[in-house]
Write a protein that holds these residues in place. Structure first.
Motif, PDB file in Angstrom:
ATOM      1  N   SER A 185       0.836  -1.196   0.000  1.00 33.19           N
ATOM      2  CA  SER A 185       0.000   0.000   0.000  1.00 33.19           C
ATOM      3  C   SER A 185       0.872   1.247   0.000  1.00 33.19           C
ATOM      4  O   SER A 185       2.063   1.195   0.300  1.00 33.19           O
ATOM      5  N   GLU A 186       0.255   2.397  -0.297  1.00 30.49           N
ATOM      6  CA  GLU A 186       1.019   3.653  -0.308  1.00 30.49           C
ATOM      7  C   GLU A 186       1.512   3.995   1.094  1.00 30.49           C
ATOM      8  O   GLU A 186       2.616   4.504   1.264  1.00 30.49           O
TER       9      GLU A 186
ATOM     10  N   VAL B 204      -5.911  -8.571   0.065  1.00 28.24           N
ATOM     11  CA  VAL B 204      -4.921  -9.075  -0.880  1.00 28.24           C
ATOM     12  C   VAL B 204      -4.369  -7.876  -1.658  1.00 28.24           C
ATOM     13  O   VAL B 204      -5.000  -6.812  -1.726  1.00 28.24           O
ATOM     14  N   GLY B 205      -3.213  -8.063  -2.255  1.00 26.15           N
ATOM     15  CA  GLY B 205      -2.624  -6.985  -3.043  1.00 26.15           C
ATOM     16  C   GLY B 205      -1.540  -7.495  -3.962  1.00 26.15           C
ATOM     17  O   GLY B 205      -1.044  -8.622  -3.812  1.00 26.15           O
ATOM     18  N   ALA B 206      -1.171  -6.658  -4.924  1.00 25.47           N
ATOM     19  CA  ALA B 206      -0.098  -7.003  -5.857  1.00 25.47           C
ATOM     20  C   ALA B 206       0.516  -5.721  -6.393  1.00 25.47           C
ATOM     21  O   ALA B 206      -0.173  -4.691  -6.506  1.00 25.47           O
ATOM     22  N   ASN B 207       1.795  -5.771  -6.697  1.00 21.38           N
ATOM     23  CA  ASN B 207       2.406  -4.673  -7.444  1.00 21.38           C
ATOM     24  C   ASN B 207       3.398  -5.228  -8.449  1.00 21.38           C
ATOM     25  O   ASN B 207       3.889  -6.359  -8.320  1.00 21.38           O
ATOM     26  N   TYR B 208       3.673  -4.412  -9.454  1.00 16.93           N
ATOM     27  CA  TYR B 208       4.547  -4.835 -10.556  1.00 16.93           C
ATOM     28  C   TYR B 208       5.515  -3.699 -10.872  1.00 16.93           C
ATOM     29  O   TYR B 208       5.107  -2.535 -10.990  1.00 16.93           O
ATOM     30  N   THR B 209       6.786  -4.042 -10.998  1.00 16.05           N
ATOM     31  CA  THR B 209       7.829  -3.065 -11.294  1.00 16.05           C
ATOM     32  C   THR B 209       8.340  -3.285 -12.711  1.00 16.05           C
ATOM     33  O   THR B 209       8.689  -4.409 -13.094  1.00 16.05           O
TER      34      THR B 209
ATOM     35  N   GLN C 181       6.547   1.654 -11.070  1.00 11.97           N
ATOM     36  CA  GLN C 181       5.916   0.627 -10.262  1.00 11.97           C
ATOM     37  C   GLN C 181       4.442   0.963 -10.106  1.00 11.97           C
ATOM     38  O   GLN C 181       4.075   2.119  -9.868  1.00 11.97           O
ATOM     39  N   VAL C 182       3.583  -0.043 -10.256  1.00  7.54           N
ATOM     40  CA  VAL C 182       2.148   0.160 -10.095  1.00  7.54           C
ATOM     41  C   VAL C 182       1.600  -0.961  -9.223  1.00  7.54           C
ATOM     42  O   VAL C 182       2.094  -2.105  -9.266  1.00  7.54           O
ATOM     43  N   GLY C 183       0.608  -0.637  -8.381  1.00  5.67           N
ATOM     44  CA  GLY C 183       0.079  -1.648  -7.480  1.00  5.67           C
ATOM     45  C   GLY C 183      -1.402  -1.474  -7.194  1.00  5.67           C
ATOM     46  O   GLY C 183      -1.981  -0.401  -7.407  1.00  5.67           O
ATOM     47  N   PHE C 184      -2.001  -2.545  -6.695  1.00  6.87           N
ATOM     48  CA  PHE C 184      -3.405  -2.532  -6.283  1.00  6.87           C
ATOM     49  C   PHE C 184      -3.532  -3.297  -4.976  1.00  6.87           C
ATOM     50  O   PHE C 184      -2.950  -4.379  -4.815  1.00  6.87           O
ATOM     51  N   VAL C 185      -4.284  -2.736  -4.035  1.00  6.01           N
ATOM     52  CA  VAL C 185      -4.522  -3.380  -2.742  1.00  6.01           C
ATOM     53  C   VAL C 185      -6.008  -3.281  -2.411  1.00  6.01           C
ATOM     54  O   VAL C 185      -6.612  -2.212  -2.555  1.00  6.01           O
ATOM     55  N   TRP C 186      -6.584  -4.394  -1.977  1.00 10.93           N
ATOM     56  CA  TRP C 186      -7.944  -4.400  -1.438  1.00 10.93           C
ATOM     57  C   TRP C 186      -7.878  -4.921  -0.004  1.00 10.93           C
ATOM     58  O   TRP C 186      -7.233  -5.932   0.283  1.00 10.93           O
ATOM     59  N   SER C 187      -8.532  -4.190   0.894  1.00 12.08           N
ATOM     60  CA  SER C 187      -8.641  -4.664   2.272  1.00 12.08           C
ATOM     61  C   SER C 187     -10.071  -4.453   2.759  1.00 12.08           C
ATOM     62  O   SER C 187     -10.743  -3.499   2.367  1.00 12.08           O
TER      63      SER C 187
ATOM     64  N   ASN D  94     -11.655  -1.084   1.303  1.00 12.01           N
ATOM     65  CA  ASN D  94     -10.705  -0.110   0.760  1.00 12.01           C
ATOM     66  C   ASN D  94     -10.138  -0.637  -0.553  1.00 12.01           C
ATOM     67  O   ASN D  94      -9.548  -1.722  -0.580  1.00 12.01           O
ATOM     68  N   TYR D  95     -10.317   0.124  -1.633  1.00 15.28           N
ATOM     69  CA  TYR D  95      -9.782  -0.235  -2.943  1.00 15.28           C
ATOM     70  C   TYR D  95      -8.727   0.809  -3.312  1.00 15.28           C
ATOM     71  O   TYR D  95      -9.056   1.963  -3.585  1.00 15.28           O
ATOM     72  N   GLU D  96      -7.478   0.412  -3.312  1.00 10.76           N
ATOM     73  CA  GLU D  96      -6.384   1.358  -3.526  1.00 10.76           C
ATOM     74  C   GLU D  96      -5.578   1.021  -4.772  1.00 10.76           C
ATOM     75  O   GLU D  96      -5.158  -0.114  -4.980  1.00 10.76           O
ATOM     76  N   ILE D  97      -5.333   2.058  -5.594  1.00 14.02           N
ATOM     77  CA  ILE D  97      -4.400   1.978  -6.717  1.00 14.02           C
ATOM     78  C   ILE D  97      -3.251   2.923  -6.417  1.00 14.02           C
ATOM     79  O   ILE D  97      -3.474   4.086  -6.053  1.00 14.02           O
ATOM     80  N   ASN D  98      -2.019   2.448  -6.535  1.00 14.35           N
ATOM     81  CA  ASN D  98      -0.871   3.306  -6.260  1.00 14.35           C
ATOM     82  C   ASN D  98       0.207   3.109  -7.316  1.00 14.35           C
ATOM     83  O   ASN D  98       0.226   2.099  -8.033  1.00 14.35           O
ATOM     84  N   GLY D  99       1.095   4.086  -7.399  1.00  7.70           N
ATOM     85  CA  GLY D  99       2.168   3.996  -8.374  1.00  7.70           C
ATOM     86  C   GLY D  99       3.325   4.912  -8.032  1.00  7.70           C
ATOM     87  O   GLY D  99       3.186   5.839  -7.225  1.00  7.70           O
TER      88      GLY D  99
END
Length: 387
Positions: free
Chosen positions: A127-128, A238-243, A248-254, A283-288
């Motif tokens: 997460s951010e 759950v969450g995932a990020n990719y570099t 880098q971009v990621g998504f997290v759901w809690s 919580n639906y989060e997109i970060n980068g």
């Protein structure tokens, strides 16, 4: 005389060898800056910020080589307010972490003491609020999933596996420390992650019984440092990020399921009309992040928090929050950086009941006192040093 010199030399070499097999490290993070919020408790705020991006703390960690790939380890860590030098939330001693344990190169680590839960260990870093850049202001409303490390768990026994080709897992149990209330004020969690090259995925679960002050047990596992006090609190996600190169971009759901609320707050101020209610949040989060140069990075995140409140007697409520964060960070060295960040949050719906009337939901950026309206804007510029 010669034998004495030889013996002294051998003993000295043995002492140096034994010393080389043990280590103690002093470490920490110092974060201070200037903070502006357009509405905090009904008024605009200009302040010197402490830990707007990263928590302020210092600690000692050590290891002793016991042979055969086994080590004795310990960590003692204190959080504090950099502005006045006081301990975090008026607490004392090692209020973030205090544990001792054994670590095996082959089997992992078993530790006992005050520690962060497994969901925070494996999932939060995606997460951010938990990224290496760090941004407490971007934490989810009320830090409901503890991604911004609002609290740690006391009386905890924790297992963290070794790294098996990128796969790691672990679990934790926090005792209530009550002779006649084994299940009261206890906590437990589990988590896992898989990091293979540019891809990182993780999942976690945390449960708190009678969190905060609800259970009336100051020595229980649940810590009063958190913003939420309730009969039962469950968080999972759950969450995932990719570099890819410098990006880098990621998504997290809690999901946080909070039942039997006693208090709910942000920035030291509690919301009104929530006692006895149930609050469920997604919580639906997109970060980068993008590194324009090795020293200069741009970061951002967007989180949509969808809530449901029951037990009001006036029908279900549906509070919602939209949180947007943009920031930039420039590294002056490997340990020192300067940052500039801004956060906007919009809240809608209702949250709580007073005199039989639903209470309008308000914006509440993490670490700040809630706004008196549905909107809140904050900006900070600061300096951070890690050692």
């Amino acid at each position: 005389m010669k034998k004495t010199l030889i013996l002294a030399g051998v003993l000295g070499a043995f002492a140096m060898s034994a010393h080389a097999q043990s280590s103690v490290t002093l470490y920490g993070s110092l974060d201070a800056g200037l903070l502006y919020a357009n509405n905090a408790g009904g008024h605009s705020l200009w302040a010197q910020g402490s830990g707007a991006m990263s928590n302020n703390y210092f600690g000692l960690k050590g290891a002793e080589d016991l042979g055969g790939g086994l080590k004795a380890i310990f960590t003692l860590e204190s959080g504090f307010n950099l502005n006045n030098g006081g301990y975090k939330n008026g607490d004392s001693g090692f209020n973030r972490q205090a544990f001792v344990g054994l670590q095996s190169d082959q089997y992992g680590a078993l530790t006992l003491g005050r520690q962060y839960d497994s969901m925070n260990q494996y999932l939060a870093p995606l997460s951010e609020a938990g990224l290496g850049f760090g941004n407490n202001l971007a934490g989810h409303p009320f830090d409901n999933d503890n991604f911004a490390q609002s609290f740690s768990v006391k009386n905890a026994v924790k297992y963290s596996s070794a790294n098996y080709a990128g796969f790691q897992f672990g679990g934790m149990y926090g005792f209530s420390n009550q002779a006649n209330g084994f299940a009261n004020s206890r906590a437990w969690s589990a988590g896992a992650s898989y990091n293979n090259g540019p891809l990182n995925v993780a999942a976690g679960y945390l449960q708190l019984n009678n969190s905060g002050s609800y259970g009336g047990n100051a020595n229980g596992a649940a810590s009063a440092d958190q913003n939420i006090s309730a009969r039962l609190q469950r968080s999972f996600g759950v969450g995932a990020n990719y570099t890819y190169g410098p990006a880098q971009v990621g998504f997290v759901w809690s999901h946080s399921q909070i039942d039997g609320l006693q208090s709910l707050g942000s920035g030291g101020m509690n919301l009104a009309g929530i006692s006895g209610l149930n609050l469920h949040l997604d919580n639906y989060e997109i970060n980068g992040a993008y590194h324009l140069t090795p020293a200069l990075a741009f970061v951002g995140s967007y989180t949509f928090t969808d809530g449901t409140v029951t037990g009001t007697g006036t029908g279900d409520q549906s509070p919602k929050w939209h949180t947007v964060m943009l920031g930039t960070d420039y590294s002056l060295s490997k340990r020192t950086d300067v940052y500039l960040a801004g956060v906007y949050q919009h809240a809608s719906g209702s949250l709580g009941v007073q005199n039989g009337v639903p209470v309008a939901n308000v914006a509440a950026i993490n670490t700040l006192s809630p706004s008196s309206t549905g909107n809140q804007v904050a900006a900070t510029i600061g300096l951070r040093h890690r050692f």
